[in-house]
Design an enzyme around this catalytic site. Structure first.
Site, mmCIF file in Angstrom:
data_model
loop_
_atom_site.group_PDB
_atom_site.id
_atom_site.type_symbol
_atom_site.label_atom_id
_atom_site.label_comp_id
_atom_site.label_asym_id
_atom_site.label_seq_id
_atom_site.Cartn_x
_atom_site.Cartn_y
_atom_site.Cartn_z
ATOM 1 C CG ASP A 229 -0.383 -0.401 2.516
ATOM 2 O OD1 ASP A 229 0.808 -0.783 2.549
ATOM 3 O OD2 ASP A 229 -1.096 -0.321 3.535
ATOM 4 C CG ASP A 257 -2.447 -2.053 -15.459
ATOM 5 O OD1 ASP A 257 -1.554 -2.744 -15.990
ATOM 6 O OD2 ASP A 257 -3.648 -2.112 -15.806
HETATM 7 MG MG MG Z 1 -2.021 -6.551 -15.822
#
Ligand code: MG
Ligand code: IPM
Length: 370
Positions: A229, A257
């Site tokens: 996190d 991503d």
């Molecule tokens: Mg992926």
């Protein structure tokens, strides 16, 4: 055999082409065009063997990873994949989903080490949602474990309950740690191990094994621990501080991503999935983007940078990889970009043609940094 003939033979490579679904075939076509120019310009011979994977393979014969594709890969130096998946197969049962083709090829060839380089380029700083001052000198290598963890653990669902088991063993962690450490040794010799050791037992095993392997075998490499996190936050607030980020399968999927936003678009990120031999699977990090498939506007750069990674990691053609990357960066400097980045951007084909033109005028006798 004359040394000339020997070096020509040495530079003949077998590559399995896996266009796949959605924009996969469009960016794959771009790669083929560029490879043809590379062959001509640099005296390589790349024998492309096109095979099926994903939804296209399901449509053709029922299986997302046909045996013919596996057999072709066994004989090849590398495989180049477009993308898999799409809404057409969304309702399919778990064993007939396109993504399974990708997961199976990763498992079949033991492609445990997934490299996702995140490098920002000054010409593209303005396209990132992150403030430009954070983007200078970002050059991090995300090393994602790719054949274990929750992706490959036992799964079941029954009577409104479901389970996905996350499991790792010492060997799986050791081999990817060694791969990450070897990469770190070529760079700034710093690894950030990303985990959730405050909650997960698998993460606690990761910590123990990673620190042991590094202390025993790579004393020149430093390791810091970071919870996932916090890593998600630091990746955006101080991305330039990272060198090599090592993490498990699921965390690596999510963080890559996220990290793509530093570069400006998911359409710019390449990846390599490697095993302990030379064989590798090379693919853009982006997916099949069904919403723009067939429109000729897909960003081909992630695929072309994946070609450069293939040249470097599986084919041993460093000079050619450098030339391709430099050509791509020169295009970025001149604003040769697709619509995911600029309004009125160019199409996949126009960009590919510009890259090809620039490559054909590239002075192949010039030694670029190796
Ligand atoms: Mg992926
Ligand atoms: C990736 C993709 C895949 C993954 C999907 C398509 C199975 O998101 O390569 O990052 O989750 O590994």
């Amino acid at each position: 055999m004359s040394s000339d003939t020997a070096s020509r033979l040495e530079r003949t490579f077998k590559v399995v082409g896996l266009p796949g679904d959605g924009i996969g075939p469009e960016v794959y076509a771009s790669a083929c065009q560029v490879l043809a120019v590379m062959e001509e310009q640099f005296g390589l011979r790349i024998e492309l063997d096109e095979q099926l994977i994903g939804g296209a393979a399901i449509d053709a014969g029922g299986s997302p990873l046909p045996q013919a594709t596996i057999d072709a890969c066994r004989k090849a130096d590398a495989a180049l994949l477009g993308a898999v998946g799409g809404p057409k197969w969304d309702g399919n049962p778990a064993d007939k989903r396109p993504e399974l083709g990708l997961l199976k090829i990763r498992a079949e060839f033991n492609l445990f080490c997934n490299l996702r380089p995140i490098v920002t380029h000054p010409a593209l700083h303005g396209f990132s949602p992150i403030k430009p001052d954070r983007l200078a000198n970002v050059d991090l290598m995300l090393v994602r474990e790719l054949t274990g963890g929750i992706y490959f653990g036992k799964k079941w669902r029954k009577d409104g309950q479901a389970e996905d088991i996350c499991s790792y063993n010492r060997e799986e962690i050791t081999r990817v740690t060694r791969a990450a450490a070897r990469i770190a040794q070529q760079r700034d010799r710093r690894i950030t191990l990303v985990d959730k050791a405050n909650v997960l037992e698998t993460s606690r095993l990761w910590r123990e094994v990673v620190h042991q392997v590094i202390a025993d075998e790579f004393p020149d490499v430093q390791v810091e621990n970071m919870f996932v996190d916090a890593a998600a936050m630091h990746l955006l607030s101080r991305p330039a501080d990272f060198d090599v980020m090592l993490t498990e399968n699921l965390f690596g999927d999510i963080l890559s991503d996220e990290a793509s936003m530093l570069c400006g678009s998911l359409g710019l990120l390449p990846s390599a999935s490697l095993n302990e031999e030379q064989f590798g699977l090379y693919e853009p990090v982006h997916g099949s983007a069904p919403d723009i498939a067939g429109k000729g506007i897909a960003n081909p750069y992630a695929m072309l940078l994946s070609v450069a990674m293939m040249l470097r990691h599986s084919l041993g053609c460093n000079r050619e990889a450098d030339a391709l990357e430099q050509t791509i960066f020169s295009c970025w400097n001149d604003g040769i970009l697709t619509v995911d980045l600029v309004e009125n951007g160019l199409g996949t084909r126009e960009i590919t043609e510009t890259v090809c033109q620039r490559l054909s005028s590239h002075d192949s006798s010039r030694r670029t940094a190796e």
